[in-house]
Design a protein around this motif. Sequence first.
Motif, PDB file in Angstrom:
ATOM      1  N   ILE A  55      -1.531   0.461  71.934  1.00 38.27           N
ATOM      2  CA  ILE A  55      -2.191  -0.192  73.070  1.00 38.27           C
ATOM      3  C   ILE A  55      -1.807  -1.675  73.191  1.00 38.27           C
ATOM      4  N   PRO A  56      -1.821  -2.470  72.108  1.00 35.11           N
ATOM      5  CA  PRO A  56      -1.407  -3.869  72.283  1.00 35.11           C
ATOM      6  C   PRO A  56       0.058  -4.009  72.711  1.00 35.11           C
ATOM      7  N   LEU A  57       0.928  -3.112  72.237  1.00 29.52           N
ATOM      8  CA  LEU A  57       2.323  -3.144  72.696  1.00 29.52           C
ATOM      9  C   LEU A  57       2.382  -2.893  74.196  1.00 29.52           C
ATOM     10  N   SER A  58       1.581  -1.973  74.672  1.00 30.53           N
ATOM     11  CA  SER A  58       1.544  -1.646  76.096  1.00 30.53           C
ATOM     12  C   SER A  58       0.981  -2.790  76.925  1.00 30.53           C
ATOM     13  N   ILE A  59      -0.012  -3.456  76.381  1.00 27.49           N
ATOM     14  CA  ILE A  59      -0.615  -4.588  77.091  1.00 27.49           C
ATOM     15  C   ILE A  59       0.432  -5.663  77.365  1.00 27.49           C
ATOM     16  N   ASN A  96      -8.517   6.089  75.322  1.00 26.04           N
ATOM     17  CA  ASN A  96      -8.400   4.699  74.863  1.00 26.04           C
ATOM     18  C   ASN A  96      -7.365   3.941  75.678  1.00 26.04           C
ATOM     19  N   TYR A  97      -6.218   4.565  75.906  1.00 30.50           N
ATOM     20  CA  TYR A  97      -5.121   3.911  76.631  1.00 30.50           C
ATOM     21  C   TYR A  97      -5.558   3.505  78.036  1.00 30.50           C
ATOM     22  N   PHE A  98      -6.092   4.452  78.799  1.00 33.72           N
ATOM     23  CA  PHE A  98      -6.430   4.153  80.184  1.00 33.72           C
ATOM     24  C   PHE A  98      -7.684   3.280  80.307  1.00 33.72           C
ATOM     25  N   LEU A  99      -8.581   3.354  79.336  1.00 34.31           N
ATOM     26  CA  LEU A  99      -9.747   2.475  79.340  1.00 34.31           C
ATOM     27  C   LEU A  99      -9.329   1.017  79.182  1.00 34.31           C
ATOM     28  N   ILE A 100      -8.402   0.770  78.276  1.00 34.26           N
ATOM     29  CA  ILE A 100      -8.040  -0.612  77.944  1.00 34.26           C
ATOM     30  C   ILE A 100      -6.841  -1.110  78.749  1.00 34.26           C
ATOM     31  N   VAL A 101      -5.796  -0.317  78.820  1.00 35.83           N
ATOM     32  CA  VAL A 101      -4.564  -0.754  79.482  1.00 35.83           C
ATOM     33  C   VAL A 101      -4.670  -0.606  80.994  1.00 35.83           C
ATOM     34  N   GLY A 102      -5.371   0.394  81.433  1.00 38.82           N
ATOM     35  CA  GLY A 102      -5.496   0.615  82.871  1.00 38.82           C
ATOM     36  C   GLY A 102      -4.439   1.568  83.380  1.00 38.82           C
ATOM     37  N   SER A 103      -3.871   1.235  84.508  1.00 40.01           N
ATOM     38  CA  SER A 103      -2.997   2.192  85.189  1.00 40.01           C
ATOM     39  C   SER A 103      -1.513   2.032  84.875  1.00 40.01           C
ATOM     40  N   LYS A 104      -1.143   1.215  83.892  1.00 40.83           N
ATOM     41  CA  LYS A 104       0.269   1.111  83.560  1.00 40.83           C
ATOM     42  C   LYS A 104       0.792   2.492  83.190  1.00 40.83           C
ATOM     43  N   LYS A 105       1.951   2.819  83.711  1.00 42.70           N
ATOM     44  CA  LYS A 105       2.495   4.155  83.471  1.00 42.70           C
ATOM     45  C   LYS A 105       2.743   4.389  81.992  1.00 42.70           C
ATOM     46  N   LEU A 106       2.692   5.627  81.607  1.00 39.40           N
ATOM     47  CA  LEU A 106       2.899   6.044  80.233  1.00 39.40           C
ATOM     48  C   LEU A 106       3.972   7.103  80.241  1.00 39.40           C
ATOM     49  N   ASP A 107       5.113   6.834  79.575  1.00 38.40           N
ATOM     50  CA  ASP A 107       6.226   7.797  79.570  1.00 38.40           C
ATOM     51  C   ASP A 107       6.079   8.800  78.441  1.00 38.40           C
TER      52      ASP A 107
END
Length: 107
Positions: A55-59, A96-107
């Motif tokens: 998650i922090p990498l995605s942020i 967890n991902y969508f709660l914190i990161v939001g709508s950023k795409k996930l590959d």
Amino acid sequence: MSVFEKYNKEVGQINGWYCFKPINQILESIHLFQRQNKIFAGVAEIGVFQGKSFIPLSILSDFEESRISIDSFGSAPDSDGVYGDGKENKAKFLQNYFLIVGSKKLD
């Protein structure tokens, strides 16, 4: 509230081994250096479990950059030594991902 502040608030609810406070400071420094030097790349992690370190990498990644998460999502054995199918870990990771990161795409 910034996304990192939201992560720091929620991180206690995420299972995993990641020691978030000192590592996040390092990640933010690397991110700043990369942006100042116009270095762009996606992020990937093998073994994301419930997303504590992914998650922090995605942020820190930009919207256009790829985010690749890989995990078998197996589960630990219960008190009887029986392994589950791991679906709950994948569902928790996505939650967890969508709660914190939001709508950023996930590959």
